[in-house]
Design an enzyme around this catalytic site. Structure first.
Site, PDB file in Angstrom:
ATOM      1  N   CYS A  44       0.843  -1.165  -0.054  1.00 61.54           N
ATOM      2  CA  CYS A  44       0.071   0.085  -0.043  1.00 61.54           C
ATOM      3  C   CYS A  44       0.943   1.202  -0.160  1.00 61.54           C
ATOM      4  CB  CYS A  44      -1.022  -0.052   1.109  1.00 61.54           C
ATOM      5  SG  CYS A  44      -1.969   1.599   1.235  1.00 61.54           S
ATOM      6  N   CYS A  49      -1.469   1.858  -2.855  1.00 60.60           N
ATOM      7  CA  CYS A  49      -2.327   2.757  -2.531  1.00 60.60           C
ATOM      8  C   CYS A  49      -1.722   4.286  -2.790  1.00 60.60           C
ATOM      9  CB  CYS A  49      -2.915   2.934  -1.516  1.00 60.60           C
ATOM     10  SG  CYS A  49      -3.457   1.030  -0.794  1.00 60.60           S
ATOM     11  N   LYS A  52       0.121   5.267  -5.921  1.00 60.93           N
ATOM     12  CA  LYS A  52      -0.986   5.368  -6.905  1.00 60.93           C
ATOM     13  C   LYS A  52      -1.882   6.660  -6.504  1.00 60.93           C
ATOM     14  CE  LYS A  52      -4.718   4.120  -6.201  1.00 60.93           C
ATOM     15  NZ  LYS A  52      -5.153   2.338  -5.920  1.00 60.93           N
ATOM     16  N   TYR A 180      -8.978  -3.917 -10.956  1.00 59.88           N
ATOM     17  CA  TYR A 180      -8.617  -2.597 -10.387  1.00 59.88           C
ATOM     18  C   TYR A 180      -7.460  -2.003 -10.800  1.00 59.88           C
ATOM     19  CZ  TYR A 180     -11.314  -3.129  -6.068  1.00 59.88           C
ATOM     20  OH  TYR A 180     -12.394  -3.141  -4.773  1.00 59.88           O
ATOM     21  N   GLU A 184      -6.938   1.336 -13.431  1.00 65.26           N
ATOM     22  CA  GLU A 184      -6.504   2.773 -12.848  1.00 65.26           C
ATOM     23  C   GLU A 184      -5.407   3.105 -13.513  1.00 65.26           C
ATOM     24  OE1 GLU A 184      -7.735   2.138  -8.003  1.00 65.26           O
ATOM     25  OE2 GLU A 184      -5.704   1.373  -8.544  1.00 65.26           O
ATOM     26  N   HIS A 440     -27.813  20.213  -2.470  1.00 63.71           N
ATOM     27  CA  HIS A 440     -27.761  21.269  -2.868  1.00 63.71           C
ATOM     28  C   HIS A 440     -28.506  21.519  -4.072  1.00 63.71           C
ATOM     29  CE1 HIS A 440     -26.435  25.503  -4.184  1.00 63.71           C
ATOM     30  NE2 HIS A 440     -26.069  25.353  -2.691  1.00 63.71           N
ATOM     31  N   GLU A 445     -30.455  18.081 -10.613  1.00 66.40           N
ATOM     32  CA  GLU A 445     -30.575  17.388 -11.767  1.00 66.40           C
ATOM     33  C   GLU A 445     -29.531  16.205 -11.657  1.00 66.40           C
ATOM     34  OE1 GLU A 445     -28.754  20.201 -11.769  1.00 66.40           O
ATOM     35  OE2 GLU A 445     -26.882  19.793 -12.857  1.00 66.40           O
TER      36      GLU A 445
END
Length: 451
Positions: A44, A49, A52, A180, A184, A440, A445
């Site tokens: 990680c 992580c 990345k 994944y 990425e 908000h 929309e």
């Protein structure tokens, strides 16, 4: 306190799971030793992580500058990146994490042993320098590593770890895989200047995620310039000068690339740990077989994180490690890891997040399913004549429309998902969400549920 062992806990591996276990055991007043020959933080922090996310942020900034130019700002339409300068900042950030871990190990009294370890018996570990230490409990947290497929020329391809050695964006890049890491890397490299081709073995991206969500992600990637080839079977790689040539089924017309990355799965780092001799089962992907309590066939030996073969996510490894330590040393016999409703985020462009059941899973499990979904072009994309679309989907079951799945593709999906993950875990209903979620007016929309 047990006195005939050198330690109450020996941890093999200094990644996220191993560190979390060591710190939690130390909080319970236990004597802890951690064996880690490399940098602390594991995949990680060092090749996952953290670096990345740094690259993702750079790619995101590049995309935003492009949007700003389209909206009238006096900025370059295609900003250039000093990649080496970014790496300096990225590695400086990681060095600070290393220093923080080292300080905390010192502060908590955890003994760090910069060696590899191998189990001799249920309570003894032999370090790579020949010294043996004993522990009442042993935790395996050695992680996993990326693997190459067994094809001719596989050595010509890089793996995901190699991405972090880049000093510039290769002009032509192929990425083999559809999970994944593949998604990425594709988004990152395309945004930072590469021309990316995704070679996907399956029929779609991210097969564990909702099909409608991943279909929109694929469309977004195409609009971003990524070429996608599904049902692709890579047979061989060959070198021709500086080019890597990919030979496969139903691939690109021009299969020459400056660099090719394999994102075809990971294998648990269980080799050489001496587990087989103790009767600890190892799966086909090198994962250690554990029960629902993170314990192997040997009661004193446990495993968390990627090597445990459960859910390969850093927060899951940390949570599992803490619960295990609370059970072993904190007097909490019911501290058990729940792998249901684990929130997952893919840092694609834009990010994709999900928690709970997909629509298909909900129909298979519950039958009575109601889906609420909106697919829209965000305001910033509309103002800049962009083509990227976002998607928000609720999966509900039963007469009370209990929310069992939330799926997001869009701006701040990782942050938004945190709140919805709590809602899914608590079993809230669609009506309760309607009563509590405030939106908000300017974004109305974007969140109207169309069906």
């Amino acid at each position: 306190m047990t006195t005939h062992f050198d330690y109450d806990l020996i941890v093999l591996g200094g990644g996220s799971g191993g560190l979390a276990a060591a710190f939690r055991a130390a909080q319970h007043g236990k004597r802890v030793a951690m064996l880690e020959p490399g940098e602390l933080g594991g995949t990680c922090v060092n090749v996952g992580c953290v670096p990345k996310k740094a690259m993702w942020l750079a790619a995101d900034l590049s995309s935003r500058v492009t949007l700003a130019a389209a909206m009238g700002f006096d900025v370059p339409t295609r900003p250039t990146l000093d990649w080496k300068e970014l790496v300096v900042h990225r590695q400086g950030y990681i060095a600070n994490i290393h220093a923080s871990y080292l300080k905390r190990l010192d502060d908590t009294g955890v003994v760090r042993v910069p060696r590899k370890g191998r189990l001799v018996d249920a309570h003894t570990v032999e370090c790579s320098d020949g010294i043996r230490i004993s522990g009442e409990h042993i935790l395996l947290a050695t992680g996993a590593h990326p693997q190459r497929p067994d094809i001719p020329g596989a050595e010509l391809g890089s793996v995901s770890d190699d991405f972090f050695n880049l000093c510039s964006a290769p002009e032509r890049v192929a990425i083999v895989g559809g999970g994944y890491i593949a998604v990425e890397l594709a988004g990152l490299l395309q945004a930072l200047g590469s021309r990316v081709t995704l070679l996907v073995r399956g029929e779609r991206l991210l097969e564990r995620f909702d099909a409608e969500l991943t279909a929109q992600l694929a469309e977004n990637l195409r609009h971003h310039g990524v070429q996608l080839h599904f049902n692709y079977r890579l047979r061989e790689l060959r070198r021709d000068g500086d080019d890597v040539i990919a030979y496969g089924h139903d691939g690109p017309a021009e299969p020459r690339f400056d660099q090719l990355f394999f994102a075809t799965g990971r294998r648990g780092n269980s080799a050489g740990l001496g587990l087989e001799a103790l009767g600890i089962a190892i799966g086909d992907k090198g994962e250690v077989d554990v029960d629902d309590w993170q314990t192997t066939a040997v009661p004193s030996v446990h495993a968390v994180g990627d090597i445990a073969g459960k859910v390969g996510l850093t927060p899951v490894a940390i949570a599992a490690a803490r619960k295990l330590m609370d059970r072993l040393f904190g007097g909490k016999p019911q501290a058990k890891m729940d792998y249901e409703n684990v929130a997952s985020v893919v840092f694609s462009h834009p990010a994709l997040g999900a928690v709970g059941l997909t629509e298909q899973e909900a129909r298979e499990r519950h039958g009575d399913v109601r889906v609420y979904c909106t697919n829209f072009r965000p305001m910033v994309q509309a103002l800049a004549d962009g083509s990227q679309r976002s998607l928000f989907k609720l999966v509900c079951v039963g007469e009370d429309e209990r929310v069992v799945g939330v799926h997001l593709l869009g701006e701040a999906a990782d942050e938004i998902l945190q709140g919805f993950a709590v809602a899914v875990k608590m079993g809230v209903t669609k009506a309760q969400l309607d009563d509590t979620v405030a939106i908000h007016p300017t974004s109305s929309e974007e969140i109207v549920l169309m069906r």
